[in-house]
Motif scaffolding. Sequence first.
Motif, mmCIF file in Angstrom:
data_model
loop_
_atom_site.group_PDB
_atom_site.id
_atom_site.type_symbol
_atom_site.label_atom_id
_atom_site.label_comp_id
_atom_site.label_asym_id
_atom_site.label_seq_id
_atom_site.Cartn_x
_atom_site.Cartn_y
_atom_site.Cartn_z
ATOM 1 N N UNK A 1 0.846 -1.203 0.000
ATOM 2 C CA UNK A 1 0.000 0.000 0.000
ATOM 3 C C UNK A 1 0.879 1.249 0.000
ATOM 4 N N UNK A 2 0.530 2.198 -0.866
ATOM 5 C CA UNK A 2 1.261 3.477 -0.924
ATOM 6 C C UNK A 2 0.274 4.546 -1.353
ATOM 7 N N UNK A 3 0.230 5.631 -0.600
ATOM 8 C CA UNK A 3 -0.674 6.744 -0.907
ATOM 9 C C UNK A 3 -2.123 6.246 -1.052
ATOM 10 N N UNK A 4 -2.476 5.288 -0.204
ATOM 11 C CA UNK A 4 -3.846 4.778 -0.170
ATOM 12 C C UNK A 4 -4.226 3.881 -1.324
ATOM 13 N N UNK A 5 -3.238 3.459 -2.118
ATOM 14 C CA UNK A 5 -3.538 2.585 -3.269
ATOM 15 C C UNK A 5 -2.525 1.436 -3.295
ATOM 16 N N UNK B 1 0.627 -0.594 -4.231
ATOM 17 C CA UNK B 1 1.940 -0.148 -4.713
ATOM 18 C C UNK B 1 2.077 -0.525 -6.196
ATOM 19 N N UNK B 2 3.021 0.097 -6.867
ATOM 20 C CA UNK B 2 3.122 -0.106 -8.319
ATOM 21 C C UNK B 2 3.379 -1.572 -8.688
ATOM 22 N N UNK B 3 4.207 -2.273 -7.881
ATOM 23 C CA UNK B 3 4.468 -3.680 -8.252
ATOM 24 C C UNK B 3 3.229 -4.546 -8.067
ATOM 25 N N UNK B 4 2.272 -4.088 -7.237
ATOM 26 C CA UNK B 4 1.000 -4.806 -7.103
ATOM 27 C C UNK B 4 0.047 -4.415 -8.236
ATOM 28 N N UNK B 5 0.057 -3.124 -8.565
ATOM 29 C CA UNK B 5 -0.838 -2.604 -9.609
ATOM 30 C C UNK B 5 -0.434 -3.147 -10.990
ATOM 31 N N UNK C 1 -2.980 2.387 9.477
ATOM 32 C CA UNK C 1 -2.762 2.241 8.038
ATOM 33 C C UNK C 1 -3.710 3.154 7.262
ATOM 34 N N UNK C 2 -4.967 3.254 7.718
ATOM 35 C CA UNK C 2 -5.963 4.085 7.023
ATOM 36 C C UNK C 2 -5.521 5.547 7.035
ATOM 37 N N UNK D 1 1.241 0.998 4.978
ATOM 38 C CA UNK D 1 1.090 0.083 6.122
ATOM 39 C C UNK D 1 1.789 0.602 7.370
ATOM 40 N N UNK D 2 1.015 0.767 8.439
ATOM 41 C CA UNK D 2 1.574 1.195 9.729
ATOM 42 C C UNK D 2 2.195 -0.008 10.438
#
Length: 311
Positions: free
Chosen positions: A103-107, A109-113, A237-238, A243-244
């Motif tokens: 998760x990055x910037x609420x979305x 991460x690029x490797x997941x996207x 995290x929200x 991720x916290x």
Amino acid sequence: MTTKQSKMGKEKDAEGLADPVNAVEKYVDDFLARRPLPGNLREAVRYAMFGGGKRIRPTLVIRCCQAVGGSMADALAAGGALELVHCFSLVHDDLPAMDDDDLRRGRPTLHKHANEAMAILAGDAMSGLAFELIAQRVTDGKLAAGLLRELAIGTNDMIAGQVWDTLPDFAADVPALKRLQTIHKNKTGALIRCACRMGGMCGGVSEGQLEALTRFGDAIGLMFQVVDDILDVTQTTEQLGKSAGKDEKQGKLTYPAVMGLDASRAEVARLGAEAKGALAELSKNGRSGAETQVGLTALEELGEYLMVRMK
Ligand code: IPE
Ligand code: IPE
Ligand code: MG
Ligand code: MG
Ligand code: MG
């Protein structure tokens, strides 16, 4: 106007282009639109660049430029280039081989996207594009060479910090706090120092002013990562959009881990005061003028915001 925007020095105008965040986003968008790239690489770079982010570094470039008498337009190429490097550092930081974050910037991460190969390559491309942007858009050759050198140093110091962050045996004989400072001053401080110095250079900074801007950048650069470490253990995290609680799980060397939360907060206050002192020095050495005052006031507000930010 939201609190965050006003803290970062937002001003109103018809198109919102007096706002550093909008101005720099539009500038990078335009640069990317004109640059031929494979379609899927373009999509990946745009995913990493847009759709969130506080844009602290380009805002600093712009405000430091104004604080020494330059205009926002003078700083857009350097600010855009620095944000490209920052976003590249986030994409690689999140990779499974590094912090392994989804998760990055609420979305995602690029490797997941997209996928891992594309995340590696998009990060590589953003790094190259950053240097290309300055080389192409800064027409004063001497300034361009200075900015490219500064950005290269910032990028390479950031990478050195990331290497130490991921090597648990780094300087095992050195006391933990000293190691921690070295990691943080590099992995995060280097690009923030670079923001302040490049901003000054874009505005025609004097030697004395550059020293004060560097001191300011060093103080808020280290402070930025101390706060990031604190937020990792105090926020959800929200709230963070990433991720916290990851640092402890991964056994990272952080301020709260080494000195506890209260002492970490005291360190933030100490660095905030150091940053304020540097700005006082800068304004003593400076020219007067409306733009200069806008820049100085915005830097003061930004310094305060960075001490209390919640994400
Ligand atoms: C996160 O930087 C990575 C660190 C250097 C701590 P930011 O907190 O500036 O991230 P964005 O750009 O706002 O997402
Ligand atoms: C990131 O530090 C530093 C760089 C990306 C260069 P962190 O790993 O603590 O950043 P977050 O918490 O993932 O944003
Ligand atoms: Mg990391
Ligand atoms: Mg990380
Ligand atoms: Mg972190």
